[in-house]
Design a protein around this motif. Sequence first.
Motif: not given
Length: 465
Positions: A148, A173, A258, A261-262, A293-294, A321
């Motif tokens: 990503d 996200d 989320g 992960d961000m 997701g992102v 994304g």
Amino acid sequence: MKAQLGGEEGKHKFVLKTPKGTRDYSPKQMAIRERVFTAIINCFKRHGAEVIDTPVFELKETLTGKYGEDSKLIYDLKDQGGELLSLRYDLTVPFARYLAMNKITNIKRYHIAKVYRRDNPAMTRGRYREFYQCDFDIAGQFDPMIPDAECLKIVHEILSDLQLGDFLIKVNDRRILDGMFAVCGVPDSKFRTICSSVDKLDKVPWEEVKNEMVGEKGLSPEAADRIGEYVQLHGGLDLIEQLLQDPKLSQNKLAKEGLGDMKLLFEYLTLFGITGKISFDLSLARGLDYYTGVIYEAVLLQQQNDHVEDPVSVGSVAGGGRYDGLVGMFDPKGRKVPCVGVSIGIERIFSILEQRVEASEEKIRTTETQVLVASAQKKLLEERLKLISELWDAGIKAEILYKKNPKLLNQLQYCEETGIPLVAIVGEQELKDGVVKLRDVATREEVNIRRENLIEEIRMRTSQL
């Protein structure tokens, strides 16, 4: 015979135009377009991507149910008594179909091709019914956020390379959005439709979006106000930390995942040194149904007057994304292949560069000819043909005028008009001496070059062009 052909008077006026939402590309426009494609392809190759192609039409059922509210924009082909077909709407769904069909679980690929949408196009803004997309995707099971982050680096490289001016890449996200909707009291069944309302925030003010949510989509005003508090936030790592501490959001499993992960993503982007152009933006929703997701979108910024704090966006030039479920939709056993990708908005970029060239009146060459083979006297066509053939065989880009005895002035003028830098002139004296007169069109300098050295000389003089 005339009666059969329906004489002149019976002829209805035939309109010469391209269909609505389409355009032709002149040689000059194609020259600009080629430059853009080259920059983008070089970037994709620098990141180790392979290339694929797929048919321009797909089975109608392949495309059905993948695009949410945008499905009405799909072009269906007329039933020819065989399979029901539609023109492709993007390159992502055909890619997912390709992966599932060929049981591929791991690939990094790019694909540049035309897609079709029955939009009501605003062609001045670079929106069409037929347009190119340039996609880069990484499919496969990898550790979180590494591919990503690379996709965002690619967007940053391309936009920097094309020198389009200042840009911003907004990141969010889908899980943070869905978690936010849940804690704000949006019923599950309304997630997607409220999502497409939020997605309009870059174009219309919050009040209008709120009215749509409440008035048209039946959301309670309280839930809409709670969404409003979140979607107006944007920032970086600091905002991620703040939301991880948020009493409501941190209780939601999806949002917490989320946000975790961000945070990781921003750590990688910091290592790539590109966080200055990246904003974690809770209003970014990207309307397409298949993101999981992102999500991200790059916008060009127009510098307004100094006293305006926020630069104004002139539209999206890239987006993408993570879509981990799309390939599974096509697999008979539902096997998932996680994917993340980015699409470069080539048409919008092209519009901007085209306007810029118009404004600067920059001369754009539409050919790559290095030399024109010319003669100053009559009866030298055979010699010109012999020489140009030698040049072509040596890989030199060369032209002649298609006349037996062209005037020297006309030949030189042709070079001026088309930007050919050199003229190789054959004349009786030169032929006797075994030389060719090489003229530099810009400086008008002429030198005699031995025939056997000519190819080398032309190569040397045009290598830096």
